[in-house]
Design a protein around this motif. Structure first.
Motif, short mmCIF file in Angstrom:
data_model
loop_
_atom_site.label_atom_id
_atom_site.label_comp_id
_atom_site.label_asym_id
_atom_site.label_seq_id
_atom_site.Cartn_x
_atom_site.Cartn_y
_atom_site.Cartn_z
N SER A 65 0.85 -1.19 0.00
CA SER A 65 0.00 0.00 0.00
C SER A 65 0.89 1.23 0.00
CB SER A 65 -0.91 0.00 1.24
OG SER A 65 -1.70 1.16 1.28
N ARG A 66 0.44 2.28 -0.69
CA ARG A 66 1.22 3.51 -0.77
C ARG A 66 0.43 4.67 -0.20
NH1 ARG A 66 3.39 3.62 -6.90
NH2 ARG A 66 4.69 5.29 -6.07
N VAL A 67 1.11 5.58 0.45
CA VAL A 67 0.47 6.77 1.00
C VAL A 67 0.42 7.82 -0.11
CG1 VAL A 67 0.58 8.60 2.72
CG2 VAL A 67 1.30 6.27 3.31
N ALA A 152 4.90 7.34 -10.13
CA ALA A 152 3.86 6.75 -10.97
C ALA A 152 2.48 7.13 -10.44
CB ALA A 152 4.01 5.23 -11.00
N ALA A 153 1.52 7.21 -11.34
CA ALA A 153 0.14 7.49 -10.95
C ALA A 153 -0.43 6.32 -10.17
CB ALA A 153 -0.70 7.76 -12.19
N VAL A 154 -1.32 6.63 -9.23
CA VAL A 154 -2.02 5.60 -8.46
C VAL A 154 -3.09 4.99 -9.36
CG1 VAL A 154 -3.39 5.14 -6.40
CG2 VAL A 154 -1.61 6.89 -6.36
N THR A 155 -3.26 3.70 -9.28
CA THR A 155 -4.22 3.00 -10.14
C THR A 155 -5.05 2.02 -9.31
OG1 THR A 155 -2.64 1.24 -10.67
CG2 THR A 155 -2.67 3.15 -12.14
N GLY A 156 -6.04 1.43 -9.95
CA GLY A 156 -6.83 0.38 -9.33
C GLY A 156 -7.65 0.84 -8.14
N ALA A 157 -7.88 -0.07 -7.21
CA ALA A 157 -8.74 0.21 -6.06
C ALA A 157 -8.26 1.39 -5.21
CB ALA A 157 -8.87 -1.05 -5.19
N ASP A 253 1.60 16.95 -18.84
CA ASP A 253 2.21 17.22 -20.13
C ASP A 253 3.73 17.21 -20.07
OD1 ASP A 253 1.32 17.59 -22.79
OD2 ASP A 253 2.02 19.67 -22.76
N VAL A 254 4.30 17.45 -18.88
CA VAL A 254 5.76 17.38 -18.75
C VAL A 254 6.19 16.08 -18.07
CG1 VAL A 254 6.06 19.87 -18.76
CG2 VAL A 254 5.74 18.70 -16.58
N GLY A 255 5.28 15.11 -17.96
CA GLY A 255 5.63 13.78 -17.50
C GLY A 255 5.52 13.53 -16.02
N GLN A 256 5.00 14.48 -15.24
CA GLN A 256 4.88 14.29 -13.79
C GLN A 256 3.51 13.67 -13.47
OE1 GLN A 256 5.77 18.03 -11.88
NE2 GLN A 256 7.87 18.05 -12.62
N GLN A 257 3.43 12.37 -13.63
CA GLN A 257 2.16 11.66 -13.52
C GLN A 257 1.53 11.77 -12.14
OE1 GLN A 257 0.49 10.08 -15.96
NE2 GLN A 257 2.02 10.42 -17.55
N ARG A 258 2.32 11.55 -11.09
CA ARG A 258 1.76 11.58 -9.74
C ARG A 258 1.33 13.00 -9.37
NH1 ARG A 258 2.60 8.89 -4.89
NH2 ARG A 258 2.80 7.01 -6.14
N ARG A 259 2.14 14.00 -9.73
CA ARG A 259 1.76 15.37 -9.41
C ARG A 259 0.49 15.76 -10.17
NH1 ARG A 259 4.34 19.30 -6.62
NH2 ARG A 259 4.89 17.42 -5.48
N ALA A 260 0.37 15.32 -11.40
CA ALA A 260 -0.85 15.59 -12.17
C ALA A 260 -2.06 14.99 -11.46
CB ALA A 260 -0.72 15.02 -13.58
N GLN A 261 -1.90 13.79 -10.97
CA GLN A 261 -3.02 13.13 -10.29
C GLN A 261 -3.38 13.85 -9.00
OE1 GLN A 261 -2.51 8.94 -8.95
NE2 GLN A 261 -4.03 8.51 -10.53
N ASP A 262 -2.38 14.35 -8.29
CA ASP A 262 -2.66 15.13 -7.07
C ASP A 262 -3.51 16.36 -7.41
OD1 ASP A 262 -1.22 13.40 -5.48
OD2 ASP A 262 0.62 14.60 -5.53
N TYR A 263 -3.16 17.03 -8.50
CA TYR A 263 -3.93 18.21 -8.89
C TYR A 263 -5.33 17.83 -9.38
CZ TYR A 263 -0.38 21.85 -8.37
OH TYR A 263 0.50 22.77 -7.86
N LEU A 292 -5.82 6.01 -19.42
CA LEU A 292 -5.71 5.42 -20.75
C LEU A 292 -4.28 5.53 -21.28
CD1 LEU A 292 -9.12 6.69 -22.10
CD2 LEU A 292 -8.43 4.28 -21.96
N TYR A 293 -3.64 6.67 -21.03
CA TYR A 293 -2.25 6.83 -21.43
C TYR A 293 -1.34 5.92 -20.63
CZ TYR A 293 -2.61 10.74 -24.71
OH TYR A 293 -2.87 11.52 -25.81
N ASN A 294 -1.79 5.49 -19.45
CA ASN A 294 -1.02 4.55 -18.63
C ASN A 294 -1.45 3.11 -18.84
OD1 ASN A 294 0.92 5.97 -16.54
ND2 ASN A 294 -0.87 7.30 -16.76
N ASP A 295 -2.22 2.89 -19.92
CA ASP A 295 -2.67 1.54 -20.29
C ASP A 295 -3.49 0.88 -19.19
OD1 ASP A 295 -2.93 -0.50 -22.15
OD2 ASP A 295 -1.15 -1.58 -21.46
N ARG A 296 -4.42 1.65 -18.61
CA ARG A 296 -5.33 1.13 -17.59
C ARG A 296 -6.77 1.38 -18.04
NH1 ARG A 296 -3.19 -1.78 -13.27
NH2 ARG A 296 -5.05 -1.11 -12.14
N PRO A 297 -7.21 0.73 -19.12
CA PRO A 297 -8.54 1.02 -19.67
C PRO A 297 -9.69 0.70 -18.72
CG PRO A 297 -7.61 -0.91 -20.74
CD PRO A 297 -6.51 -0.29 -19.92
#
Length: 485
Positions: A65-67, A152-157, A253-263, A292-297
């Motif tokens: 699990s990740r915080v 990395a972006a958080v995924t799943g449950a 757009d500059v590749g910061q997946q986790r920061r994008a998800q936080d926003y 989708l860009y992270n291949d999680r349809p």
């Protein structure tokens, strides 16, 4: 040690380079292990101090699990007396007031996996989240930006369960606040600024542009810490939602997946606090596109369904059409062509009603050209495995989009050129492929878009080979030059 209030960790433990590095990177599996080893705290003591269950601490330490929520990070910082700057937070109250006793812990530890990492869906939690996130962004140096690229972006449950509060009414904001006197004119100016920044995001952004958005977002959060008139407050949360959505797009757009998800999460919570289900649905659609860009349809499809349910009674034709295209995108990735065509048809049907109702400005971009471009892109996804069945159709739709929208669309224009080039490569039309590729590279030089560069990198393999024509070799050289600058 930076903090002046005594805590369970000795100063020499908090001064360890390995612990500071783990805290800065939000690697709490490593941080808790180091705290247990060098600080002498058991898992039960860590859990009690941070208002977590022992089981949750165990899953964090094993990496299962990740915080990811700022609320939980705040609890960890306060419980273990970790200075705020070490985990990307503003100075904690106990740092500023050393003589004050520790704040009483009135809330009980969470006991369920679905809500352990959830920030409460309260307005005060939303403004606190905004303040912490923007502060972290504004002080981010080059090293921190490099680390952010690795997140990395958080995924799943863990992602989907944290969004369950979207459907629930907003909790009361019972905090004591000083009175604020913001008027309609000031809010209108902030709304105009958010709109201008959103246009920045659509043409490609990042770096200093995102710093400007984060700075404005921090100002809005500060104003919302004051007690404004209810109508003003709702509009301010709308501004916060739009600014956070723009910051999310820029970070991604500059590749910061986790920061994008936080926003994105902040944007959704701000829309929720302001009662704007339409913009909230739009945010969820943005989160779905990221999946989708992270291949999680499958995750993307769940997010779209959540958006459709939440805005069922408020969405206008353009918003409904856009959500159907996100649904179609996920279905195409899941290799369900019949369902893809059904969802695409529903998008076209919804869009045929556009213009009959007033809709927010932020969905005005979704027109026939956008629908054609998105549909063509999804057909291209399927054409990669079956060119004869889908490549011609994909090219027709993308060409329609390219003809109907101007080069001023920036990122969208470049992506259309890349898509048309790939269709031509799949169809064996080398001359057209080279022409469209050169045009895409030319447009990309004027953008600061990681997404465009990523798509060009995906186009590059079509240009590789010992016996490729000279035109294709030139394309290869131009793409390589762009990607190395």
């Amino acid at each position: 040690m930076d903090a002046t209030t005594p805590g369970p960790l000795a100063p020499d433990v908090l001064d360890r380079d390995d612990l500071r590095r783990a805290l800065e990177e939000h690697d709490f599996a490593a941080a808790f292990s180091l705290i247990k080893k060098w600080g002498g705290l058991s898992q039960n003591r860590i859990a009690a101090a941070c208002q977590l269950t022992p089981g949750k601490v165990s899953t964090i330490m094993t990496g299962a699990s990740r915080v990811t929520s700022m609320e939980v990070i705040r609890r960890i910082a306060d419980g273990l007396r970790i200075p705020g700057h070490l985990v990307g937070l503003a100075p904690r109250p106990w740092e500023r007031a050393p003589s004050a006793p520790p704040a009483p812990q009135t809330s009980k530890p969470h006991t369920g996996p679905a809500d352990t990492d959830a920030v409460p869906w309260r307005p005060d939690a939303t403004t606190g989240m905004a303040a912490d996130l923007t502060r972290s962004d504004l002080v981010m140096d080059r090293r921190a930006a490099t680390r952010a690229l690795a997140g990395a972006a958080v995924t799943g449950a863990p992602l989907l369960d944290a969004l369950d509060g979207w459907h629930a009414p907003s909790a009361d904001d019972g905090r004591a606040r000083r009175p604020g006197r913001l008027g309609t004119r000031e809010v209108e100016e902030l709304e105009a600024t958010a709109r201008a920044f959103r246009q920045w995001g659509r043409t490609g952004g990042g770096g200093l542009r995102r710093k400007a958005v984060a700075g404005q977002l921090a100002e809005v959060a500060a104003v919302l810490d004051e007690h404004q008139a209810p109508a003003i407050e709702r509009r301010l949360y709308g501004v916060m939602a739009q600014l956070a959505g723009t910051a999310a797009s820029m970070a991604w757009d500059v590749g910061q997946q986790r920061r994008a998800q936080d926003y994105y999460r902040l944007a959704l919570r701000a829309a929720h606090a302001g009662g704007d289900t339409r913009f909230g649905a739009n945010v969820l659609a943005g989160m779905a596109r990221q999946m989708l860009y992270n291949d999680r349809p499958q995750d993307a499809l769940e997010l779209v369904r959540l958006a459709q349910d939440g805005a069922r009674h408020t969405a206008g034709p353009r918003l409904r059409a856009m959500l159907h295209t996100r649904e179609a995108w996920a279905l195409a990735r899941m290799n369900r062509p019949s369902s893809f065509r059904r969802a695409t048809g529903q998008a076209a049907e919804a869009l045929s009603d556009a213009g009959r109702l007033d809709e927010p400005y932020w969905i005005g971009y979704f027109d026939d050209a956008e629908l054609a471009g998105v549909t063509g892109g999804r057909l291209l996804d399927m054409a990669r495995s079956d060119p004869r069945a889908y490549a011609d159709q994909a090219a027709d739709h993308i060409r329609t989009a390219l003809d109907q929208r101007s080069p001023e669309r920036g990122r969208g224009h470049a992506l259309d050129c890349i898509g048309l080039a790939e269709c031509a490569f799949l169809l064996g039309d080398i001359t057209s492929a080279a022409d469209h590729s050169h045009r895409a590279v030319e447009v990309a030089y004027g953008l600061h878009s990681g997404r465009v560069r990523t798509r060009l990198a995906q186009l590059y393999p079509y240009t590789v080979g010992e016996s490729v024509p000279r035109a294709v070799a030139d394309v290869r050289d131009s793409i390589r030059t762009l990607l190395t600058t």
